[in-house]
Design a protein around this motif. Structure first.
Motif, PDB file in Angstrom:
ATOM      1  N   GLN B  69      20.017 -17.872 -10.460  1.00 25.57           N
ATOM      2  CA  GLN B  69      20.968 -17.643  -9.355  1.00 25.57           C
ATOM      3  C   GLN B  69      20.589 -16.472  -8.463  1.00 25.57           C
ATOM      4  N   VAL B  70      19.951 -15.478  -9.061  1.00 29.45           N
ATOM      5  CA  VAL B  70      19.638 -14.273  -8.286  1.00 29.45           C
ATOM      6  C   VAL B  70      18.129 -13.988  -8.293  1.00 29.45           C
ATOM      7  N   GLU B  71      17.702 -13.351  -7.215  1.00 31.88           N
ATOM      8  CA  GLU B  71      16.314 -12.913  -7.133  1.00 31.88           C
ATOM      9  C   GLU B  71      16.310 -11.389  -7.083  1.00 31.88           C
ATOM     10  N   VAL B  72      15.769 -10.779  -8.115  1.00 27.99           N
ATOM     11  CA  VAL B  72      15.695  -9.320  -8.152  1.00 27.99           C
ATOM     12  C   VAL B  72      14.409  -8.883  -7.457  1.00 27.99           C
ATOM     13  N   ILE B  73      14.558  -7.988  -6.472  1.00 26.79           N
ATOM     14  CA  ILE B  73      13.397  -7.465  -5.746  1.00 26.79           C
ATOM     15  C   ILE B  73      13.405  -5.945  -5.881  1.00 26.79           C
ATOM     16  N   LEU B  74      12.434  -5.419  -6.600  1.00 28.01           N
ATOM     17  CA  LEU B  74      12.343  -3.968  -6.791  1.00 28.01           C
ATOM     18  C   LEU B  74      11.368  -3.410  -5.758  1.00 28.01           C
ATOM     19  N   VAL B  75      11.890  -2.548  -4.880  1.00 25.25           N
ATOM     20  CA  VAL B  75      11.048  -2.002  -3.811  1.00 25.25           C
ATOM     21  C   VAL B  75      10.707  -0.555  -4.148  1.00 25.25           C
ATOM     22  N   ASN B  76       9.464  -0.356  -4.545  1.00 25.55           N
ATOM     23  CA  ASN B  76       8.985   0.983  -4.872  1.00 25.55           C
ATOM     24  C   ASN B  76       8.538   1.675  -3.584  1.00 25.55           C
ATOM     25  N   LEU B  77       8.917   2.968  -3.447  1.00 31.00           N
ATOM     26  CA  LEU B  77       8.611   3.707  -2.221  1.00 31.00           C
ATOM     27  C   LEU B  77       7.618   4.844  -2.472  1.00 31.00           C
ATOM     28  N   ASP B  78       6.938   4.794  -3.600  1.00 28.14           N
ATOM     29  CA  ASP B  78       5.933   5.827  -3.878  1.00 28.14           C
ATOM     30  C   ASP B  78       4.707   5.629  -2.992  1.00 28.14           C
ATOM     31  N   LYS B  79       3.868   6.674  -2.983  1.00 28.74           N
ATOM     32  CA  LYS B  79       2.616   6.555  -2.241  1.00 28.74           C
ATOM     33  C   LYS B  79       1.719   5.551  -2.954  1.00 28.74           C
ATOM     34  N   GLU B  80       0.969   4.787  -2.176  1.00 26.51           N
ATOM     35  CA  GLU B  80       0.090   3.772  -2.755  1.00 26.51           C
ATOM     36  C   GLU B  80      -0.938   4.412  -3.694  1.00 26.51           C
ATOM     37  N   SER B  81      -1.294   5.661  -3.404  1.00 28.31           N
ATOM     38  CA  SER B  81      -2.325   6.335  -4.201  1.00 28.31           C
ATOM     39  C   SER B  81      -1.907   6.575  -5.658  1.00 28.31           C
ATOM     40  N   VAL B  90       5.363   2.978 -15.495  1.00 25.72           N
ATOM     41  CA  VAL B  90       6.829   2.825 -15.553  1.00 25.72           C
ATOM     42  C   VAL B  90       7.187   1.345 -15.706  1.00 25.72           C
ATOM     43  N   LEU B  91       6.472   0.483 -15.000  1.00 31.56           N
ATOM     44  CA  LEU B  91       6.738  -0.958 -15.090  1.00 31.56           C
ATOM     45  C   LEU B  91       6.411  -1.477 -16.482  1.00 31.56           C
ATOM     46  N   GLU B  92       5.302  -0.984 -17.031  1.00 34.54           N
ATOM     47  CA  GLU B  92       4.902  -1.434 -18.378  1.00 34.54           C
ATOM     48  C   GLU B  92       5.890  -0.949 -19.426  1.00 34.54           C
ATOM     49  N   LYS B  93       6.280   0.311 -19.330  1.00 38.07           N
ATOM     50  CA  LYS B  93       7.209   0.892 -20.302  1.00 38.07           C
ATOM     51  C   LYS B  93       8.533   0.125 -20.317  1.00 38.07           C
ATOM     52  N   ASN B  94       8.981  -0.287 -19.141  1.00 40.49           N
ATOM     53  CA  ASN B  94      10.272  -0.979 -19.046  1.00 40.49           C
ATOM     54  C   ASN B  94      10.124  -2.499 -19.066  1.00 40.49           C
ATOM     55  N   ARG B  95       8.898  -2.971 -19.333  1.00 38.57           N
ATOM     56  CA  ARG B  95       8.597  -4.415 -19.409  1.00 38.57           C
ATOM     57  C   ARG B  95       9.187  -5.175 -18.218  1.00 38.57           C
ATOM     58  N   ILE B  96       8.872  -4.679 -17.017  1.00 41.79           N
ATOM     59  CA  ILE B  96       9.418  -5.283 -15.800  1.00 41.79           C
ATOM     60  C   ILE B  96       8.641  -6.556 -15.466  1.00 41.79           C
ATOM     61  N   THR B  97       9.386  -7.676 -15.375  1.00 45.26           N
ATOM     62  CA  THR B  97       8.755  -8.935 -14.964  1.00 45.26           C
ATOM     63  C   THR B  97       9.322  -9.404 -13.620  1.00 45.26           C
ATOM     64  N   ALA B  98      10.337  -8.696 -13.103  1.00 39.37           N
ATOM     65  CA  ALA B  98      10.905  -9.035 -11.788  1.00 39.37           C
ATOM     66  C   ALA B  98       9.891  -8.691 -10.699  1.00 39.37           C
ATOM     67  N   LYS B  99      10.145  -9.180  -9.493  1.00 39.17           N
ATOM     68  CA  LYS B  99       9.230  -8.948  -8.368  1.00 39.17           C
ATOM     69  C   LYS B  99       9.209  -7.466  -7.981  1.00 39.17           C
ATOM     70  N   VAL B 100       8.010  -6.909  -7.831  1.00 38.18           N
ATOM     71  CA  VAL B 100       7.893  -5.501  -7.424  1.00 38.18           C
ATOM     72  C   VAL B 100       7.011  -5.391  -6.181  1.00 38.18           C
ATOM     73  N   PHE B 101       7.591  -4.807  -5.124  1.00 34.03           N
ATOM     74  CA  PHE B 101       6.813  -4.492  -3.931  1.00 34.03           C
ATOM     75  C   PHE B 101       6.617  -2.979  -3.882  1.00 34.03           C
ATOM     76  N   LEU B 102       5.496  -2.552  -3.324  1.00 31.32           N
ATOM     77  CA  LEU B 102       5.337  -1.149  -2.951  1.00 31.32           C
ATOM     78  C   LEU B 102       5.310  -1.154  -1.435  1.00 31.32           C
ATOM     79  N   LEU B 103       6.359  -0.580  -0.833  1.00 32.78           N
ATOM     80  CA  LEU B 103       6.460  -0.582   0.626  1.00 32.78           C
ATOM     81  C   LEU B 103       5.700   0.616   1.179  1.00 32.78           C
ATOM     82  N   ASN B 104       4.590   0.339   1.810  1.00 35.30           N
ATOM     83  CA  ASN B 104       3.741   1.396   2.357  1.00 35.30           C
ATOM     84  C   ASN B 104       4.058   1.586   3.838  1.00 35.30           C
ATOM     85  N   GLU B 105       5.181   2.256   4.102  1.00 28.76           N
ATOM     86  CA  GLU B 105       5.642   2.523   5.476  1.00 28.76           C
ATOM     87  C   GLU B 105       6.178   3.944   5.553  1.00 28.76           C
ATOM     88  N   PRO B 106       5.288   4.935   5.707  1.00 23.47           N
ATOM     89  CA  PRO B 106       5.765   6.323   5.703  1.00 23.47           C
ATOM     90  C   PRO B 106       6.737   6.646   6.848  1.00 23.47           C
TER      91      PRO B 106
END
Lengths: 199, 157
Positions: B69-81, B90-106
């Motif tokens: 029913q729902v789509e979880v989208i995790l938007v990470n705002l850290d630096k790409e580096s 952090v993703l491995e520790k929390n066993r994240i399988t939901a969608k993860v984006f890194l938004l590279n827009e300073p």
């Protein structure tokens, strides 16, 4: 009994409404700020009779965005101390976030040799009245006929992660416009910051 | 017998941790506007934000329990580096399988208002987008119970 409950509810609603109503907007005149500095002395905006205005910045010790901007806040004060001095305010709950306690503020200020005041808004009343949401969150104040008026709200510049890639220095551009007697062009910006840690 | 055990264990090993997809605003916007009939739970976070990281497991739980029913989208705002050194652990520790984006827009001022006009930019923040693209902003930590209630409220006629 239900009357009492209704009365309590109305009081609670009006308290909430008061917070919303009194959050400042652009061009509002701000009240004086009376808060303790890290040196233990109370600071008021009236302590700066020669200033043309103020760079009021809600910030803190622990937040990665506040840390990323710390050096730039120091530089802003170096450049504008005599005309638009930096007034740094930490409103975070220092009990839940010990890194942001008054003691930790004193340490940080000494360690980084802040030459601006770093005020402790323990009751969080100042953050509430400004409508500050996060750290860092800047309010540029201009003195106009003895009134302290908000001319710009938002970020320091347009690139938190890489100072060398900054294209727009929002605060400095606003000060430059005020110094020329011109209108501030970019009056409001949004930036990611850590939410103020309310009690 | 041994092969049966292996077969039983396969599903556990197959739930691999999400791979971060680095995007610009256009990429995230496309995902937010993607009409797939699901409610979108869009959470903005960075590794240096303790409360944001503490919130991640419940978004993952939501993804696993309500994925249809729902789509979880995790938007990470850290630096790409720091993707490999900080974000992936952090993703491995929390066993994240939901969608993860890194938004590279300073230049954050260019996109925060497009996510939701009332958002100040403070994190933790979650935007919930219903099937009609109505957006609700929560500029705070949400509990799992609150998240489930919001989803139920949206489903109510």
């Amino acid at each position: 009994m239900t009357r009492i409950a209704i009365f309590i509810m109305l009081v609670l609603i009006s308290i909430n409404a008061a917070f919303i109503i009194y959050a400042y907007k652009l061009e509002d005149e701000i009240k004086d700020v009376n808060l303790p500095n890290v040196d233990g002395k109370m600071v008021s905006l009236e302590d700066y009779p020669k200033a043309k205005g103020f760079i009021i910045v809600f910030t803190c010790n622990h937040c990665p965005y506040a840390k990323a901007y710390e050096e730039r806040i120091i530089q802003l004060n170096e450049k504008y101390a005599s005309s638009y001095p930096v007034i740094a305010i930490n409103s975070n709950d220092g009990v839940a976030y010990p890194d942001d306690s008054f003691e930790a503020m004193k340490k940080r200020s000494a360690q980084k040799k802040y030459r601006f005041v770093y005020l402790h808004d323990e009751s969080q009343a100042v953050a509430r009245i400004f409508g500050a949401a996060k750290t860092p969150h800047v309010y540029l104040i201009h003195k106009e006929q003895d009134k302290n008026v908000i001319k710009y709200v938002g970020a320091i510049d347009d690139n938190y992660s890489d100072e060398t890639a900054v294209k727009k220095h929002y605060v400095e551009e606003a000060i430059a416009a005020l110094n020329k007697g011109e209108k501030v062009i970019i009056k409001e910006t949004k930036a990611i910051g850590c939410s103020i840690k309310w009690k | 017998m041994k092969s049966l055990l292996v077969l039983l264990l396969v599903p556990f090993f197959m739930t691999q941790t999400s791979t971060v997809e680095v995007v610009k605003w256009e990429g995230l916007e496309k995902a937010l506007n993607n009409k797939n009939g699901k409610i979108k739970i869009v959470n903005f976070w960075i590794t240096g934000c303790k409360t944001c990281v503490e919130e991640l497991p419940q978004f993952e739980q939501l993804h696993r329990s309500f994925g249809s029913q729902v789509e979880v989208i995790l938007v990470n705002l850290d630096k790409e580096s720091i993707e490999e050194t900080k974000v992936n652990p952090v993703l491995e520790k929390n066993r994240i399988t939901a969608k993860v984006f890194l938004l590279n827009e300073p230049d954050q001022n260019s996109w925060i208002g497009k996510v939701e006009p009332s958002w100040s930019g403070a994190i933790p923040a979650t935007v919930i987008i219903d099937q009609n693209n109505n957006r609700r902003l929560y500029e705070k930590v949400l509990t799992y119970a609150e998240l489930v209630k919001i989803i139920h409220d949206i489903h109510k006629p």
